[in-house]
Scaffold this active site. Structure first.
Site, PDB file in Angstrom:
ATOM      1  N   ASP A 193       0.840  -1.201   0.000  1.00  0.00           N
ATOM      2  CA  ASP A 193       0.000   0.000   0.000  1.00  0.00           C
ATOM      3  C   ASP A 193       0.878   1.255   0.000  1.00  0.00           C
ATOM      4  O   ASP A 193       0.575   2.240  -0.680  1.00  0.00           O
ATOM      5  CB  ASP A 193      -0.929  -0.006   1.226  1.00  0.00           C
ATOM      6  N   HIS A 220      -5.476  -3.626   5.461  1.00  0.00           N
ATOM      7  CA  HIS A 220      -5.102  -3.947   4.079  1.00  0.00           C
ATOM      8  C   HIS A 220      -6.291  -4.527   3.309  1.00  0.00           C
ATOM      9  O   HIS A 220      -6.264  -5.674   2.875  1.00  0.00           O
ATOM     10  CB  HIS A 220      -3.911  -4.918   4.047  1.00  0.00           C
TER      11      HIS A 220
HETATM   12  N1  LIG Z   1      -0.348  -8.477   1.923  1.00  0.00           N
HETATM   13  C1  LIG Z   1      -0.392  -8.051   0.687  1.00  0.00           C
HETATM   14  O1  LIG Z   1      -0.194  -6.860   0.398  1.00  0.00           O
HETATM   15  C2  LIG Z   1      -0.679  -8.997  -0.424  1.00  0.00           C
HETATM   16  C3  LIG Z   1      -1.112 -10.274  -0.158  1.00  0.00           C
HETATM   17  N2  LIG Z   1      -1.331 -11.159  -1.168  1.00  0.00           N
HETATM   18  C4  LIG Z   1      -1.779 -12.500  -0.798  1.00  0.00           C
HETATM   19  O2  LIG Z   1      -0.665 -13.400  -0.821  1.00  0.00           O
HETATM   20  C5  LIG Z   1      -1.151 -14.744  -0.993  1.00  0.00           C
HETATM   21  C6  LIG Z   1      -0.342 -15.469  -2.049  1.00  0.00           C
HETATM   22  O3  LIG Z   1      -0.522 -14.882  -3.303  1.00  0.00           O
HETATM   23  P1  LIG Z   1       0.189 -15.499  -4.619  1.00  0.00           P
HETATM   24  O4  LIG Z   1       1.603 -15.769  -4.341  1.00  0.00           O
HETATM   25  O5  LIG Z   1      -0.188 -14.633  -5.744  1.00  0.00           O
HETATM   26  O6  LIG Z   1      -0.598 -16.889  -4.736  1.00  0.00           O
HETATM   27  P2  LIG Z   1      -0.112 -18.232  -5.499  1.00  0.00           P
HETATM   28  O7  LIG Z   1      -1.291 -19.115  -5.580  1.00  0.00           O
HETATM   29  O8  LIG Z   1       0.603 -17.866  -6.737  1.00  0.00           O
HETATM   30  O9  LIG Z   1       0.965 -18.833  -4.487  1.00  0.00           O
HETATM   31  C7  LIG Z   1       0.607 -19.289  -3.229  1.00  0.00           C
HETATM   32  C8  LIG Z   1       1.542 -20.426  -2.879  1.00  0.00           C
HETATM   33  O10 LIG Z   1       1.172 -20.889  -1.581  1.00  0.00           O
HETATM   34  C9  LIG Z   1       1.335 -22.286  -1.602  1.00  0.00           C
HETATM   35  N3  LIG Z   1       0.568 -22.914  -0.531  1.00  0.00           N
HETATM   36  C10 LIG Z   1      -0.737 -23.230  -0.465  1.00  0.00           C
HETATM   37  N4  LIG Z   1      -1.011 -23.841   0.693  1.00  0.00           N
HETATM   38  C11 LIG Z   1       0.142 -23.910   1.383  1.00  0.00           C
HETATM   39  C12 LIG Z   1       0.510 -24.434   2.633  1.00  0.00           C
HETATM   40  N5  LIG Z   1      -0.375 -25.026   3.438  1.00  0.00           N
HETATM   41  N6  LIG Z   1       1.794 -24.332   3.011  1.00  0.00           N
HETATM   42  C13 LIG Z   1       2.701 -23.736   2.213  1.00  0.00           C
HETATM   43  N7  LIG Z   1       2.421 -23.228   1.015  1.00  0.00           N
HETATM   44  C14 LIG Z   1       1.154 -23.312   0.606  1.00  0.00           C
HETATM   45  C15 LIG Z   1       0.848 -22.726  -2.979  1.00  0.00           C
HETATM   46  O11 LIG Z   1       1.316 -24.018  -3.304  1.00  0.00           O
HETATM   47  C16 LIG Z   1       1.439 -21.632  -3.834  1.00  0.00           C
HETATM   48  O12 LIG Z   1       2.705 -21.989  -4.311  1.00  0.00           O
HETATM   49  C17 LIG Z   1      -2.633 -14.586  -1.332  1.00  0.00           C
HETATM   50  O13 LIG Z   1      -3.403 -14.856  -0.187  1.00  0.00           O
HETATM   51  C18 LIG Z   1      -2.759 -13.141  -1.728  1.00  0.00           C
HETATM   52  O14 LIG Z   1      -4.052 -12.634  -1.560  1.00  0.00           O
HETATM   53  C19 LIG Z   1      -1.128 -10.834  -2.474  1.00  0.00           C
HETATM   54  C20 LIG Z   1      -0.677  -9.569  -2.795  1.00  0.00           C
HETATM   55  C21 LIG Z   1      -0.489  -8.532  -1.808  1.00  0.00           C
HETATM   56  O1  LIG Z   2      -5.667  -7.421  -4.095  1.00  0.00           O
HETATM   57  C1  LIG Z   2      -5.319  -8.553  -3.746  1.00  0.00           C
HETATM   58  O2  LIG Z   2      -6.076  -9.517  -3.653  1.00  0.00           O
HETATM   59  C2  LIG Z   2      -3.880  -8.761  -3.408  1.00  0.00           C
HETATM   60  C3  LIG Z   2      -3.470  -7.664  -2.507  1.00  0.00           C
HETATM   61  O3  LIG Z   2      -3.675  -7.715  -1.320  1.00  0.00           O
HETATM   62  C4  LIG Z   2      -2.946  -6.447  -3.110  1.00  0.00           C
HETATM   63  O4  LIG Z   2      -2.551  -6.440  -4.281  1.00  0.00           O
HETATM   64  O5  LIG Z   2      -2.939  -5.430  -2.412  1.00  0.00           O
END
Ligand SMILES: NC(=O)C1=CN([C@@H]2O[C@H](COP(=O)(O)OP(=O)(O)OC[C@H]3O[C@@H](n4cnc5c(N)ncnc54)[C@H](O)[C@@H]3O)[C@@H](O)[C@H]2O)C=CC1
Ligand SMILES: O=C([O-])CC(=O)C(=O)O
Length: 356
Positions: A193, A220
């Site tokens: 953010d 967030h």
């Molecule tokens: N805090 C923030 O600002 C943001 C948070 N996110 C969040 O981050 C998370 C991940 O996003 P991406 O990497 O794009 O998703 P993705 O689906 O590409 O990767 C997630 C990974 O987690 C793994 N996974 C699933 N269950 C698991 C477990 N029990 N133990 C270990 N690994 C496990 C999957 O195998 C996968 O490799 C989502 O929940 C998303 O919403 C995404 C962007 C910004």
């Molecule tokens: O928007 C989403 O789902 C992933 C996220 O938290 C971000 O990009 O800020």
């Protein structure tokens, strides 16, 4: 190297986590590096990424492998961890990389870590809110935090998995239940953010985004993301139209990416950048650097809510100080009330998931 020295103990510890076991040649190289560190050469922190094979996890692993503060990098996932590990491990930077695949290897992945970064979980598709991820991601975060309780209860935790407004309270409850909770060591990652706010504000001002710092407070998700445009550094002013445009764009930055990716996930590359920047700040704090301040969603007394994102000063124990919000203008005060209403519900939902 002396048998029983810190260097040899460190190697024994590293070796006990190797999958597959190291070759003799690799072992010699590890020994040389550990000896160098024990003699006052480059020291470093042990960092684990849980969800390391995912959209965020892979570029984050790459960036952490490039971080000179990291000496050992553990990459854990339930799929594809060996491939990502083999790939990243060929980079000629200092960190020793090891991969861990699936639940049976979770404890080895976590043993002795200083910092655990968690991007494990499912991302949004168009039309979903972050809260729609709760049902799947809450259980994933709970399981991973139970591993932390067992294997590295003193590690600093950077929680990325959405919905952050609920997953951070879930992690806190898991740690409380186990008697290991230290609020200073649990940080929800809201850095993206701030990264977005700096970029969008710099565009409006026509200056370099690296020269801009916008505090973003609250939480967030949607209206809980509250950029404090009255506190931008360098000091500047905006028209009411600019304030409305910027607030809206920063609050919906995640949705902008989700829609552009059209079903292929949410922000991964900018998030990995933000997570790496935030993890680096945590490591500099752990090292004892002074004046490390970033925004994060943490246990807080800044408002009446038990968790809130604001500027925090990072130090040897994690969060050294949660900084006050500073003076808000009328627009920000009104938005803060809206943010708090939604945040209270999301926090309670996380707490109830564990206390049910
Ligand atoms: N805090 C923030 O600002 C943001 C948070 N996110 C969040 O981050 C998370 C991940 O996003 P991406 O990497 O794009 O998703 P993705 O689906 O590409 O990767 C997630 C990974 O987690 C793994 N996974 C699933 N269950 C698991 C477990 N029990 N133990 C270990 N690994 C496990 C999957 O195998 C996968 O490799 C989502 O929940 C998303 O919403 C995404 C962007 C910004
Ligand atoms: O928007 C989403 O789902 C992933 C996220 O938290 C971000 O990009 O800020």
């Amino acid at each position: 190297m002396q048998p029983g020295s810190e260097a040899s103990r460190r190697i024994a510890r590293i070796n006990s986590h190797l999958h597959p076991p190291v070759s003799q040649m690799e072992e010699t190289s590890l020994l040389r590096r550990a000896t160098c560190r024990s003699q006052g050469g480059a020291s470093g922190f042990k960092v684990a990424i849980l969800g390391a094979a995912g959209g965020i996890g892979q570029p984050l692993a790459l960036l952490m492998k490039m971080n000179p503060l990291v000496s050992v990098l553990h990459l854990y996932d339930v799929v594809n961890a060996p491939g990502v590990t083999a790939d990243i491990s060929h980079m000629n930077t200092g960190a020793v990389v090891r991969g861990f695949l699936g639940q049976p290897q979770l404890e080895d992945a976590l043993a002795g870590m200083d910092l655990v970064v968690i991007p494990a979980g499912v991302p949004r598709k168009p039309g979903m809110t972050r809260d729609d991820l709760f049902n799947i991601n809450a259980g994933i975060v709970k399981t991973l935090c139970e591993g932390i309780v067992k294997c590295c209860p003193k590690a600093v935790v950077n929680l990325i998995s959405n919905p952050v407004n609920s997953t951070v309270p879930i992690a806190a409850e898991v740690f409380k239940k186990a008697g290991t909770y230290d609020s200073k060591r649990l940080l929800g990652v809201t850095m993206l953010d701030v990264v977005r706010a700096n970029t969008f504000v710099a565009e409006v001002l026509g200056i370099d985004p690296r020269d801009v710092n916008v505090p973003v407070v609250g939480g967030h998700a949607g209206v809980t993301i509250l950029p404090l445009l009255s506190q931008v550094n360098p000091p500047c002013s905006f028209t009411p139209e600019e304030i409305s445009y910027l607030t809206d764009r920063i609050q919906n930055g995640g949705t902008e990416v989700v829609e552009a990716k059209a079903g292929a996930g949410s922000a991964t590359l900018s998030m990995a950048y933000a997570a790496a920047k935030f993890a680096d700040a945590c490591l500099r704090g752990l090292r004892g650097d002074a004046g490390v301040v970033e925004c994060s969603f943490v246990a807080s007394q800044v408002t009446e809510l038990p968790f809130f994102a604001s500027k925090v000063r990072l130090g040897r124990c994690g969060v050294e100080e949660v900084l006050p919000l500073g003076p808000l203008n009328e627009f920000e005060r009104a938005r803060l009330e809206k943010a708090k209403k939604e945040l209270a519900v999301s926090i309670q939902k996380g707490v109830s998931f564990i206390r049910k």
